[in-house]
Design a protein around this motif. Structure first.
Motif, mmCIF file in Angstrom:
data_model
loop_
_atom_site.group_PDB
_atom_site.id
_atom_site.type_symbol
_atom_site.label_atom_id
_atom_site.label_comp_id
_atom_site.label_asym_id
_atom_site.label_seq_id
_atom_site.Cartn_x
_atom_site.Cartn_y
_atom_site.Cartn_z
ATOM 1 N N ARG A 3 0.858 -1.185 0.000
ATOM 2 C CA ARG A 3 0.000 0.000 0.000
ATOM 3 C C ARG A 3 0.891 1.230 0.000
ATOM 4 N N ILE A 4 0.791 2.011 -1.041
ATOM 5 C CA ILE A 4 1.502 3.287 -1.115
ATOM 6 C C ILE A 4 0.430 4.351 -1.314
ATOM 7 N N GLY A 5 0.061 5.014 -0.223
ATOM 8 C CA GLY A 5 -1.076 5.931 -0.292
ATOM 9 C C GLY A 5 -2.333 5.154 -0.628
ATOM 10 N N ASP A 6 -3.056 5.606 -1.640
ATOM 11 C CA ASP A 6 -4.291 4.932 -2.038
ATOM 12 C C ASP A 6 -4.085 3.965 -3.199
ATOM 13 N N THR A 7 -2.847 3.635 -3.469
ATOM 14 C CA THR A 7 -2.547 2.578 -4.447
ATOM 15 C C THR A 7 -2.245 1.294 -3.688
ATOM 16 N N ILE A 91 -5.685 -3.632 -6.779
ATOM 17 C CA ILE A 91 -6.994 -3.587 -6.126
ATOM 18 C C ILE A 91 -7.529 -2.163 -6.107
ATOM 19 N N GLN A 92 -6.634 -1.215 -5.920
ATOM 20 C CA GLN A 92 -7.017 0.201 -5.887
ATOM 21 C C GLN A 92 -5.884 1.012 -6.508
ATOM 22 N N ALA A 93 -6.229 1.914 -7.414
ATOM 23 C CA ALA A 93 -5.212 2.667 -8.150
ATOM 24 C C ALA A 93 -5.334 4.162 -7.880
ATOM 25 N N ASP A 94 -4.216 4.762 -7.512
ATOM 26 C CA ASP A 94 -4.149 6.213 -7.357
ATOM 27 C C ASP A 94 -2.782 6.705 -7.842
ATOM 28 N N GLY A 95 -2.368 6.178 -8.997
ATOM 29 C CA GLY A 95 -1.079 6.545 -9.574
ATOM 30 C C GLY A 95 0.029 5.625 -9.105
ATOM 31 N N THR A 97 1.033 2.574 -10.155
ATOM 32 C CA THR A 97 0.758 1.145 -9.960
ATOM 33 C C THR A 97 1.914 0.272 -10.433
ATOM 34 N N ARG A 98 2.611 0.689 -11.495
ATOM 35 C CA ARG A 98 3.733 -0.132 -11.965
ATOM 36 C C ARG A 98 4.886 -0.097 -10.964
ATOM 37 N N CYS A 99 5.104 1.072 -10.349
ATOM 38 C CA CYS A 99 6.170 1.194 -9.355
ATOM 39 C C CYS A 99 5.837 0.375 -8.110
ATOM 40 N N ALA A 100 4.589 0.447 -7.679
ATOM 41 C CA ALA A 100 4.167 -0.340 -6.517
ATOM 42 C C ALA A 100 4.281 -1.835 -6.809
ATOM 43 N N SER A 101 3.953 -2.228 -8.037
ATOM 44 C CA SER A 101 4.020 -3.647 -8.410
ATOM 45 C C SER A 101 5.448 -4.163 -8.379
ATOM 46 N N ILE A 102 6.390 -3.363 -8.864
ATOM 47 C CA ILE A 102 7.792 -3.769 -8.837
ATOM 48 C C ILE A 102 8.283 -3.881 -7.402
ATOM 49 N N THR A 103 7.965 -2.875 -6.587
ATOM 50 C CA THR A 103 8.434 -2.847 -5.199
ATOM 51 C C THR A 103 7.823 -3.986 -4.386
ATOM 52 N N GLY A 104 6.518 -4.177 -4.509
ATOM 53 C CA GLY A 104 5.852 -5.280 -3.813
ATOM 54 C C GLY A 104 6.233 -6.631 -4.388
ATOM 55 N N GLY A 105 6.450 -6.660 -5.706
ATOM 56 C CA GLY A 105 6.840 -7.898 -6.367
ATOM 57 C C GLY A 105 8.161 -8.430 -5.850
ATOM 58 N N TRP A 106 9.083 -7.507 -5.515
ATOM 59 C CA TRP A 106 10.362 -7.973 -4.982
ATOM 60 C C TRP A 106 10.177 -8.658 -3.630
ATOM 61 N N ALA A 140 3.169 21.703 -10.556
ATOM 62 C CA ALA A 140 3.051 23.117 -10.168
ATOM 63 C C ALA A 140 4.428 23.756 -10.011
ATOM 64 N N GLY A 141 5.356 23.342 -10.885
ATOM 65 C CA GLY A 141 6.691 23.923 -10.890
ATOM 66 C C GLY A 141 7.645 23.364 -9.854
ATOM 67 N N GLN A 142 7.182 22.407 -9.048
ATOM 68 C CA GLN A 142 8.004 21.861 -7.972
ATOM 69 C C GLN A 142 8.259 20.364 -8.188
ATOM 70 N N PRO A 143 9.475 19.895 -7.870
ATOM 71 C CA PRO A 143 9.740 18.460 -7.953
ATOM 72 C C PRO A 143 8.977 17.720 -6.853
ATOM 73 N N VAL A 144 8.306 16.639 -7.218
ATOM 74 C CA VAL A 144 7.443 15.903 -6.295
ATOM 75 C C VAL A 144 7.793 14.417 -6.352
ATOM 76 N N LEU A 145 7.824 13.791 -5.189
ATOM 77 C CA LEU A 145 8.094 12.359 -5.075
ATOM 78 C C LEU A 145 6.794 11.592 -4.914
ATOM 79 N N ASP A 146 6.667 10.472 -5.624
ATOM 80 C CA ASP A 146 5.510 9.570 -5.518
ATOM 81 C C ASP A 146 4.217 10.297 -5.868
ATOM 82 N N LEU A 147 4.037 10.580 -7.148
ATOM 83 C CA LEU A 147 2.850 11.296 -7.628
ATOM 84 C C LEU A 147 1.590 10.467 -7.429
ATOM 85 N N ASP A 148 0.536 11.120 -6.905
ATOM 86 C CA ASP A 148 -0.761 10.445 -6.908
ATOM 87 C C ASP A 148 -1.440 10.748 -8.247
#
Length: 210
Positions: A3-7, A91-95, A97-106, A140-148
């Motif tokens: 679970r990473i946020g709502d993903t 099960i639930q997607a909020d941006g 999903t491929r990154c979460a799948s790789i991380t959880g898959g490991w 919004a012009g700012q670098p952001v980690l883990d986009l929803d």
């Protein structure tokens, strides 16, 4: 379950004493992946791909990405001639999903390999380095980690960064949407990705040892 946020993605690993025909007899193991999104993992219902009778291009691309990313952290000689299939069901997607799948898959892969080691089926640990992935972007012009999803859909620049626990890059997918980005901005996103992957690897190791 990762679970990473709502993903939220359910990741499972299946061990099989066989390999694809193209590496049969080579002594090498194989790690592959399958990926899918449940119909109500998104805000509006999406059609099951099984109903359409084929997988969409996005699904095929993502599951190939998951497989080759995880293989980058595997000593396939040490794994022996067997296959591990990682199933990633969103099960639930909020941006992301491929990154979460790789991380959880490991983590699923780590648990499956632990089972092989405990049973004495393999002598040395074939997982040479954890593999994790995170999204970064300019929102919004700012670098952001883990986009929803709202951030991802409006980001001027977004990318997926797949790395090993030792900081080696496996794959970087970056693109601009309606605007270009500078080398400085790319470096900022790389720095954020390294930070994010470091946190994810720590969480992976904790989950795998629990």
């Amino acid at each position: 379950m990762i679970r990473i946020g709502d993903t939220h993605v359910l990741c499972t690993a299946t061990l099989e004493d066989r390999v694809p025909p193209f590496i049969k007899g080579s002594g090498l193991g194989w790690v592959t992946a399958e990926y899918g999104m449940l119909p109500r993992s998104t805000t509006s219902r999406m059609r099951r791909e099984a109903t359409a009778g084929k997988q969409g291009g996005r699904t095929v691309e993502i599951q190939r990405l998951i497989g080759r990313s995880l293989r980058a952290g595997v000593d396939r000689v040490a794994l022996g001639e067997r296959q591990i299939t990682i199933d990633c069901d969103v099960i639930q997607a909020d941006g992301g999903t491929r990154c979460a799948s790789i991380t959880g898959g490991w983590v699923a892969l780590r648990l499956a390999v632990n089972k092989l080691i405990k049973a004495g089926d393999i002598i040395s640990d074939p997982l040479v380095d954890p593999v994790a992935a995170v999204s970064c972007g300019v929102y919004a012009g700012q670098p952001v980690l883990d986009l929803d999803y709202p951030e991802d859909s409006e980001a001027g620049v977004d990318g997926n960064f797949i790395m090993t626990g030792s900081g080696q890059l496996i794959e970087v997918q970056m693109s601009a949407e309606g605007a270009t980005f500078s080398r400085t901005q790319m470096d900022q996103l790389m720095d954020l990705a390294e930070q994010g992957v470091g946190e994810l690897v720590a969480a992976q190791q904790e989950a795998a040892s629990a």
